[in-house]
Write a protein that holds these residues in place. Structure first.
Motif: not given
Length: 67
Positions: A23-25, A28-30, A63-65, A21
């Motif tokens: 890393t994505r936040k 990069d979100k993707d 945050c949903t990540l 999470g």
């Protein structure tokens, strides 16, 4: 069964949902490649404690990540 991810820098296995999470936040979100908490802190130029504190803030914000 969930896919196991490893750190793209040190190759630590079985990254946690918080590491994925974060890393994505923060990167990069993707993202398809992830950092462990130690390598992510080093990459961002902060301490592990600062990063963990920020992750808790993101969770408190909903945050949903990090679910």
């Amino acid at each position: 069964m969930a896919k196991s991810h490893s750190c793209k820098i040190c190759f630590k296995e079985n990254l946690t949902k918080d590491e994925i999470g974060a890393t994505r936040k923060l990167i990069d979100k993707d993202a398809k490649e992830f950092f462990c908490i130690d390598c992510l802190a080093d990459y961002l130029g902060c301490t592990v404690d600062e990063l963990l504190e920020k992750i808790e803030e993101f969770k408190e914000e909903g945050c949903t990540l990090f679910k």
